[in-house]
Design a protein around this motif. Sequence first.
Motif, short mmCIF file in Angstrom:
data_model
loop_
_atom_site.label_atom_id
_atom_site.label_comp_id
_atom_site.label_asym_id
_atom_site.label_seq_id
_atom_site.Cartn_x
_atom_site.Cartn_y
_atom_site.Cartn_z
N GLY A 290 0.78 -1.23 0.00
CA GLY A 290 0.00 0.00 0.00
C GLY A 290 0.81 1.28 0.00
N GLU A 313 -3.39 -4.33 0.96
CA GLU A 313 -2.44 -4.04 2.03
C GLU A 313 -2.72 -4.97 3.21
N GLU A 317 -7.07 -0.56 7.41
CA GLU A 317 -7.24 0.77 6.83
C GLU A 317 -6.92 1.83 7.87
N LYS A 320 -9.02 8.29 8.97
CA LYS A 320 -9.13 9.43 8.06
C LYS A 320 -8.44 10.67 8.62
N PHE A 335 -5.13 7.92 6.54
CA PHE A 335 -5.52 7.54 5.18
C PHE A 335 -5.07 8.62 4.19
N THR A 337 -4.74 9.58 -0.15
CA THR A 337 -5.12 9.28 -1.52
C THR A 337 -4.12 9.95 -2.45
N HIS A 341 -4.19 7.06 -7.22
CA HIS A 341 -5.46 6.53 -6.72
C HIS A 341 -6.64 7.28 -7.32
N ARG A 347 -9.16 -0.25 -3.51
CA ARG A 347 -8.21 -0.43 -2.42
C ARG A 347 -8.83 -1.29 -1.32
N LYS A 348 -8.04 -2.27 -0.87
CA LYS A 348 -8.51 -3.19 0.16
C LYS A 348 -7.43 -3.33 1.24
N TRP A 349 -7.87 -3.35 2.50
CA TRP A 349 -6.96 -3.43 3.63
C TRP A 349 -7.19 -4.72 4.42
#
Length: 480
Positions: A290, A313, A317, A320, A335, A337, A341, A347-349
Amino acid sequence: MGKPTGFLEFKKEYLQKITPSDRVKNYNEFEKPFPEPVAKEQGARCMDCGIPFCHGETGCPVDNLIPEFNDFVYKGRWKEAWENLSKTNNFPEFTGRLCPAPCESACTLGIIEPPVSIKYIERTIIDRAWDEGWVIPQPALSKSGKKVAVVGSGPAGLAAGQQLGRAGHSVTVFEKNDRLGGLLRYGIPDFKMEKRHIDKRVKQMEAEGVTFKTNVNVGVDITAKQLLSEFDAIVLACGSEVPRDLPVQGRESKGVHFAMDFLSKNNKKVAGDDIEIISAKDKHVIVIGGGDTGSDCVGTSNRHGAKSVTQIELFPEPPKERDKSTPWPLYPKMFRTSTSHEEGVTRKWAISTLGFKSNEKGEVTAIFGNEVKEEAGKFVAVPGTEFEWPADLVLLAMGFVNPIKEGLLEDLQKEGMELDPRGNVKATFGTKLGSFATNLPKVYACGDVRRGQSLIVWAISEGRKCAEQVHSFLTQEVDG
């Protein structure tokens, strides 16, 4: 500081960008420097904070005098802004494009408002300096008679080479690739930094007396013993290039590649080389990792015309907002971007990759695994979250573990040079006499080869500080 009330009057601005749908059509840079009125307003936001945490250990590793150049920009004194910036940073056009800006994370204004646009102001200053013709060679007035070999032409090697050349030493920079710049050249896509910026700096350094030798793999084409006998000092700045692998079922499948192989071949193609790239066109692309390198793979895959791009990743996550584990003025865990992106990615965590499936030809067709959660410092599988996703191209972007030992470092080890427990060249960091020196006489190390995988701004900082130590060593020899 800028205008005393500027932080109350003006909001943070960002560089103008070409829309994602248009910029993915080519590999050109797509961000533009601030127009002068905007730059002045952004410089005005620099407040009278008392202690500027934006530079020093908490903010800027190269020790940029940030409040000063912000003030110059606010007052329209652009040449002075450039002169101020050039005192501490050899290559602000690199950091102004590629640095994650820990200075902004440490900005005092950032406690209550978005921080000062330090990175964008820096880029605007240097771009204007080039346009105005202020960036000129600074050759030494006299020569010391001492010869220095710099191994590696990445940001650490270039910074060390330039500083030592300007100090009057005869510097030769050795680069194993056909072009100069290290990972700046072949690891960073052109849409983030066009390679003309490296070329301009190389011309400047050549005019200052630095000699560059490409296609020379030190430790193979020239031995460590030759360097030790021919040069008065050696600076190891050869980076950390051994990628972290993923030893799972199906790893040997065709279509599973290290990210740097994917990126470097593409950069060579963009540069005009007749080379076969690893193409993402019409493929389901999975990027494992990631970080920034993974993000670069996303942007490059979109420019190829990938059917889909998924970035996964292992870690959960991030929040924010700034996480409490990284309070101001530390670089925050949160987080982010990237511009890549913005161009399209799923996107997956908290994803653990257990293996890859392939067809009868040995070509990867799918990735499988499960979601994980952290318990007692370990990642454990979440029951019922097993998955299998289509994958025609898998890119491993999980960072680098240590420098390449085969060749030069092995030879130097035979001469007695020590490595640290992580496999990096053992040398202390600091400003005291003897910092960056290995235990092998007249051999120094800086950048990723010494500290491990890190930021470009740290590479430049270490290159400069290492050059200062080498200069002190050579000057003592001359005086003696």
